[in-house]
Design a protein around this motif. Structure first.
Motif, PDB file in Angstrom:
ATOM      1  N   ALA A 184     -41.882 -56.825  19.312  1.00  9.36           N
ATOM      2  CA  ALA A 184     -42.627 -57.876  20.006  1.00  9.36           C
ATOM      3  C   ALA A 184     -41.765 -59.115  20.191  1.00  9.36           C
ATOM      4  N   ALA A 227     -40.648 -60.741  23.783  1.00  6.78           N
ATOM      5  CA  ALA A 227     -41.034 -62.129  24.048  1.00  6.78           C
ATOM      6  C   ALA A 227     -39.828 -62.997  24.385  1.00  6.78           C
ATOM      7  N   LYS A 244     -38.603 -62.143  27.879  1.00  6.23           N
ATOM      8  CA  LYS A 244     -39.483 -62.713  28.903  1.00  6.23           C
ATOM      9  C   LYS A 244     -39.249 -64.204  29.062  1.00  6.23           C
ATOM     10  N   GLN A 291     -51.959 -59.018  15.786  1.00  8.59           N
ATOM     11  CA  GLN A 291     -51.092 -58.229  16.645  1.00  8.59           C
ATOM     12  C   GLN A 291     -49.653 -58.722  16.498  1.00  8.59           C
ATOM     13  N   GLU A 301     -47.538 -59.420  18.623  1.00  9.73           N
ATOM     14  CA  GLU A 301     -47.237 -60.462  19.610  1.00  9.73           C
ATOM     15  C   GLU A 301     -47.597 -61.858  19.101  1.00  9.73           C
ATOM     16  N   GLN A 302     -48.588 -61.938  18.220  1.00  8.92           N
ATOM     17  CA  GLN A 302     -48.952 -63.236  17.661  1.00  8.92           C
ATOM     18  C   GLN A 302     -47.871 -63.753  16.717  1.00  8.92           C
ATOM     19  N   ALA A 335     -44.671 -62.889  17.113  1.00  8.31           N
ATOM     20  CA  ALA A 335     -43.560 -63.181  18.017  1.00  8.31           C
ATOM     21  C   ALA A 335     -43.713 -64.565  18.634  1.00  8.31           C
ATOM     22  N   ASP A 336     -44.933 -64.944  18.987  1.00  9.78           N
ATOM     23  CA  ASP A 336     -45.156 -66.265  19.572  1.00  9.78           C
ATOM     24  C   ASP A 336     -44.748 -67.369  18.605  1.00  9.78           C
TER      25      ASP A 336
END
Length: 251
Positions: A23, A27, A30, A218, A220-221, A223-224
């Protein structure tokens, strides 16, 4: 955060073949970065790199092995010429064994990967960041890095060590343009605990504590949070130990 935040930046991520590491890789890509996706399983690293495309390089490395780490850093520098961000994310779980019950070989293996491995990669990357006069390091610690009952003895000790290492690096290199912070994931949807059995005594003892954080995040959380700590938006954040646990640590 704009999509070009990490343009022309090179991000080295360990454990990038799955879970939080994958993730993170996606990220950062992107956000405009060029990613070195490292994993002990090359096929998994290659899958991550393929998902990203031309902005990613897959490298196999065992972070517990100093020669393997040296080859990883050499590959990253050979491909991109610099390393701007290091995400020390690779790690392994223990069996939740309590201190009296953990086999010594399990203790040594978990400490070797989670703590010494994090140190070895940091140790190898720091000279290049010092030469650049800047850099950001984000370590993946754990809720177990600030608790005594969120994992077994080995994992808990290793993640407390990662927290201490994070603060030490932050203090040592603050005046050199290098920041070092850590995220402390709570229960997250990853495969870190797959493939092994848990010690029944430890699992029973730790169960009530673990149940407090039963809501899974998740990857992705996580990774943020790492993306923020590595970004210019966090340019004055150094030595932070950031729980990303939905409030579990506040209980």
């Amino acid at each position: 955060m704009t999509s070009d935040t990490f343009d022309d930046r090179v991000i080295l991520i360990t454990g990038a073949g799955s879970g939080i590491g994958r993730a993170m890789a996606i990220a950062f890509a992107k956000a405009g970065g060029r990613v070195v996706a490292c994993d002990i399983d090359l096929a998994n690293a290659e899958q991550t790199a393929a998902e990203i495309g031309d902005a990613a390089l897959a490298v196999r490395a065992d972070i517990a092995d100093e020669a393997s780490v040296a080859a990883l850093v050499e590959a990253a520098l050979g491909a991109y010429g610099r390393i701007d961000v290091l995400c020390n994310n690779a790690g392994i779980m223990d069996t939740m064994a309590l201190p009296a019950d953990i086999p010594i070989e399990q203790w040594e293996r978990v400490l070797r990967v989670n703590l010494t491995g994090t140190f070895l990669v940091t140790h190898a990357v720091l000279p290049h960041m010092l030469g650049q006069g800047r850099g950001a390091i984000v370590n993946t610690a754990s809720e177990a890095g600030i608790r005594g009952g969120a994992a077994g003895a080995a994992y808990t000790a290793s993640k407390h060590g990662v927290v201490g290492l994070t603060k030490s690096v932050a203090w040592a290199y603050a005046k050199d343009g290098i920041r070092c912070n850590a995220i402390l994931p709570g229960p997250t949807m990853t495969n870190i605990a797959t493939g092994g059995s848990f010690d029944p005594t430890g699992a029973a003892r730790l169960g009530p504590v673990l149940a407090l954080g039963e809501s899974l995040a998740q990857p992705e959380q996580m990774a943020d949070a790492a993306l923020f700590l590595a970004s210019e938006a966090a340019s004055f954040v150094n030595g932070a130990i950031l729980p990303v646990d939905g409030g579990w640590s506040a209980a």
